[in-house]
Design a protein around this motif. Structure first.
Motif, PDB file in Angstrom:
ATOM      1  N   ASP A 136     -20.164  -2.275   1.718  1.00  0.00           N
ATOM      2  CA  ASP A 136     -19.553  -1.476   0.650  1.00  0.00           C
ATOM      3  C   ASP A 136     -18.139  -1.950   0.335  1.00  0.00           C
ATOM      4  OD1 ASP A 136     -21.811   0.094   0.340  1.00  0.00           O
ATOM      5  OD2 ASP A 136     -21.192   1.481   1.923  1.00  0.00           O
ATOM      6  N   THR A 137     -17.379  -2.253   1.384  1.00  0.00           N
ATOM      7  CA  THR A 137     -16.012  -2.739   1.206  1.00  0.00           C
ATOM      8  C   THR A 137     -16.005  -4.025   0.394  1.00  0.00           C
ATOM      9  OG1 THR A 137     -15.431  -1.858   3.360  1.00  0.00           O
ATOM     10  CG2 THR A 137     -13.954  -3.527   2.460  1.00  0.00           C
ATOM     11  N   ILE A 149       0.842  -1.206   0.000  1.00  0.00           N
ATOM     12  CA  ILE A 149       0.000   0.000   0.000  1.00  0.00           C
ATOM     13  C   ILE A 149       0.877   1.256   0.000  1.00  0.00           C
ATOM     14  CG2 ILE A 149      -1.689   1.348   1.340  1.00  0.00           C
ATOM     15  CD1 ILE A 149      -2.775  -1.391   2.384  1.00  0.00           C
ATOM     16  N   GLU A 201     -16.996  -3.747  -3.349  1.00  0.00           N
ATOM     17  CA  GLU A 201     -15.863  -3.248  -4.132  1.00  0.00           C
ATOM     18  C   GLU A 201     -14.870  -4.386  -4.416  1.00  0.00           C
ATOM     19  OE1 GLU A 201     -14.244   0.771  -2.764  1.00  0.00           O
ATOM     20  OE2 GLU A 201     -12.544  -0.539  -2.353  1.00  0.00           O
ATOM     21  N   GLU A 217      -9.857   4.851  -7.237  1.00  0.00           N
ATOM     22  CA  GLU A 217     -11.222   4.610  -6.743  1.00  0.00           C
ATOM     23  C   GLU A 217     -11.385   3.332  -5.931  1.00  0.00           C
ATOM     24  OE1 GLU A 217     -14.238   5.380  -9.786  1.00  0.00           O
ATOM     25  OE2 GLU A 217     -12.747   6.729 -10.700  1.00  0.00           O
ATOM     26  N   ILE A 218     -10.287   2.813  -5.403  1.00  0.00           N
ATOM     27  CA  ILE A 218     -10.344   1.614  -4.556  1.00  0.00           C
ATOM     28  C   ILE A 218      -9.915   2.034  -3.147  1.00  0.00           C
ATOM     29  CG2 ILE A 218      -9.190  -0.609  -4.096  1.00  0.00           C
ATOM     30  CD1 ILE A 218     -11.201  -0.829  -6.348  1.00  0.00           C
ATOM     31  N   SER A 219     -10.692   1.624  -2.151  1.00  0.00           N
ATOM     32  CA  SER A 219     -10.369   2.073  -0.803  1.00  0.00           C
ATOM     33  C   SER A 219      -9.849   0.964   0.101  1.00  0.00           C
ATOM     34  CB  SER A 219     -11.600   2.725  -0.172  1.00  0.00           C
ATOM     35  OG  SER A 219     -12.713   1.869  -0.290  1.00  0.00           O
ATOM     36  N   ASN A 220      -9.853  -0.284  -0.382  1.00  0.00           N
ATOM     37  CA  ASN A 220      -9.378  -1.403   0.438  1.00  0.00           C
ATOM     38  C   ASN A 220      -8.637  -2.412  -0.416  1.00  0.00           C
ATOM     39  OD1 ASN A 220     -10.645  -1.268   3.291  1.00  0.00           O
ATOM     40  ND2 ASN A 220     -12.309  -0.707   1.906  1.00  0.00           N
ATOM     41  N   MET A 271      -2.791   2.078  -3.990  1.00  0.00           N
ATOM     42  CA  MET A 271      -3.991   1.372  -4.413  1.00  0.00           C
ATOM     43  C   MET A 271      -4.455   1.839  -5.784  1.00  0.00           C
ATOM     44  SD  MET A 271      -6.165   0.568  -1.062  1.00  0.00           S
ATOM     45  CE  MET A 271      -5.939   1.927   0.049  1.00  0.00           C
ATOM     46  N   GLY A 311      -6.496  -4.992  -5.372  1.00  0.00           N
ATOM     47  CA  GLY A 311      -6.728  -3.596  -4.998  1.00  0.00           C
ATOM     48  C   GLY A 311      -5.464  -2.758  -5.108  1.00  0.00           C
TER      49      GLY A 311
END
Lengths: 313, 313
Positions: free
Chosen positions: B155-156, B112, B159, B120-123, B117, B282
């Motif tokens: 939501d996680t 990370i 995605e 538009e990816i948060s995880n 990442m 991710g």
């Protein structure tokens, strides 16, 4: 002793429940069964043979909760169903133990509503058992479903650990059963904040705390009781059952001596028919849940489990 | 293509990592390895043979993250360790893929920090694979560790489901892999509020949604990708590995023909040596994690996994 049985619970009810009760009543010479069922069961020949025993009482109820029904129906339109019957029998001292193969949610809710929880207990938990290779007593797992929708919370599971330790101690005659937490690593700092808090609570308690274990220790018998969240526990139990299914399916295809065979160990020990019951801990009375898929064999094991449960505590 | 390897990651490092790299470089005629290790490896005869290959480059680093160390060390005193090296190699375009057998936390954090990442990816999520009897491609499970400390959030995981579907599609050539949610029942209302929300999100999406599955469906191949929380996924994977260990231990004791034996299927297929790699989805680059317990055999499989990953996407 008397066991109250819900004839209408389980995927194979009432047929397999009746079969299991018949096996039990034939094999056990003294105990009594109180059967709760709807009118429909009276048309089944095997039921009529079973209900003709002196040690069997039948109580007719107008409704039964289906396996796919929302458990909340027992609060409203099905408040007088068969599952309510078995719980009232325990609450009123008419039966020593209640047994039902489902619907699990309705069974648990009905136990809470009709019997109530033990003093100073705020949650109930289902304890199940997994086979452990080369260990005399099985390993108990809490929770395996009662708290499946809830997040893992340290205080809840600490309370349940004490109940589980008491149960295991009296049922298996182990004075100080060891307790571990199922986690994603063995170090004390692993898992969520709640896992770390539970680690501290158990470490500072009088319980025989073993520490954290990982998934690969589940079947290795490192401790007597494993604490895990209801969601993970439920998944583990069903995964282990699938091993039984897959291995059973393969049994006839294998060209080898069936004796002393590890595959045989899996088939025999991983069968949910062999224990057949999961005690509902935290209830102020004895309630045992059978597997939803229970066959007659599993129901009979479950009733034997109820019998030992009453005798030993 | 070039794969950057952390020689210092894993319970059996650097010995088994070197063995695996040697096997890979001997078997694959064209690909190149960039090895990151500390001074200590230069004293190992096998390393010296390996590093003498034209297709092998060695880059010395001053520190390595131990398996039991807090992953956060890569942010501070060990910011220039071997694991940082493999990530920088990918970030700088020097390598096509990074491979490390641990420490998992440090590897993920380093990916990370150094690669970053995807937009538009948060995880990020670790996808692992479980063997499925009588199915050509394995079943992918997300997450199996990267999010192990975090609660399950719809939501996680929605995605991550999209990332997993893309990966599965390109890696296994399956245009529209089916996706299921691991739950405590098949009905849409089962599980937590977040499970129900994810059910709706997937159902209304373009993804090939199969529905909820229970633990007993995990090995039955009902869908290509299974979504479950990182905690449960981690436990499942380790439990399945223990089957491999237990069965392997029993292998020599069984007096039967070893061919066409289901026990053999378990031993071969449930071995973490056979796939050897879990892609870190991710991340804006290719990163593959090997098992902490990896042997040379598993490392070699892991490097082959990296190779296919680069070739296919």
């Amino acid at each position: 002793m008397k066991i109250a049985v819900n004839l209408m619970g389980g995927d194979n009810s009432p047929g397999e429940i009746i079969k299991g009760c018949s096996k039990f009543i034939n094999e056990i010479p003294s105990d009594e069964l109180i059967l709760y069922g709807t009118e429909s069961v009276t048309e089944i020949p095997e039921f009529n043979i079973l209900s003709s025993y002196d040690r069997v009482e039948f109580i007719k109820r107008d409704s039964a909760v289906r396996m796919d029904e929302n458990p909340l129906v027992i609060k409203n339109e099905k408040s007088e169903s068969c599952v309510t019957g078995i719980m009232r029998a325990v609450a009123d001292g008419k039966a020593d133990c209640a047994f039902s193969c489902g619907n699990s949610g309705a069974t648990i809710l009905s136990a809470i509503t009709n019997i109530g929880m033990k003093p100073e207990i705020s949650n109930v938990s289902l304890m199940s058992f997994i086979p452990v290779y080369r260990k005399d007593a099985p390993t108990g797992i809490i929770d395996v479903g009662a708290l499946g929708n809830r997040p893992f919370e340290a205080d809840t599971y600490f309370e349940l650990a004490k109940l589980a330790s008491d149960f295991y101690s009296s049922f298996f005659g182990n004075q100080s059963p060891s307790i571990s937490i199922l986690n994603i690593g063995t170090e004390s700092w692993k898992g969520s904040k709640e896992h770390r808090k539970l680690f501290t609570l158990l470490k500072e308690s009088d319980l025989n705390f073993y520490g954290n274990i990982e998934g690969d220790e589940l079947l290795k018998g490192s401790s007597d009781i494993i604490i895990c969240g209801g969601f993970t526990g439920n998944v583990i139990l069903k995964l282990l059952e699938s091993f039984y299914d897959i291995c059973s399916e393969q049994k006839n295809k294998i060209d080898c001596d069936k004796e002393n065979n590890f595959l045989n160990f899996i088939i025999e020990e991983f069968s949910y028919e062999s224990i057949g019951g999961a005690p509902l801990l935290g209830i102020d009375g004895k309630v045992v849940l059978g597997h939803g898929k229970s066959t007659g064999e599993a129901v009979s094991s479950g009733l034997n489990f109820c019998r030992e449960y009453v005798q030993k505590s």
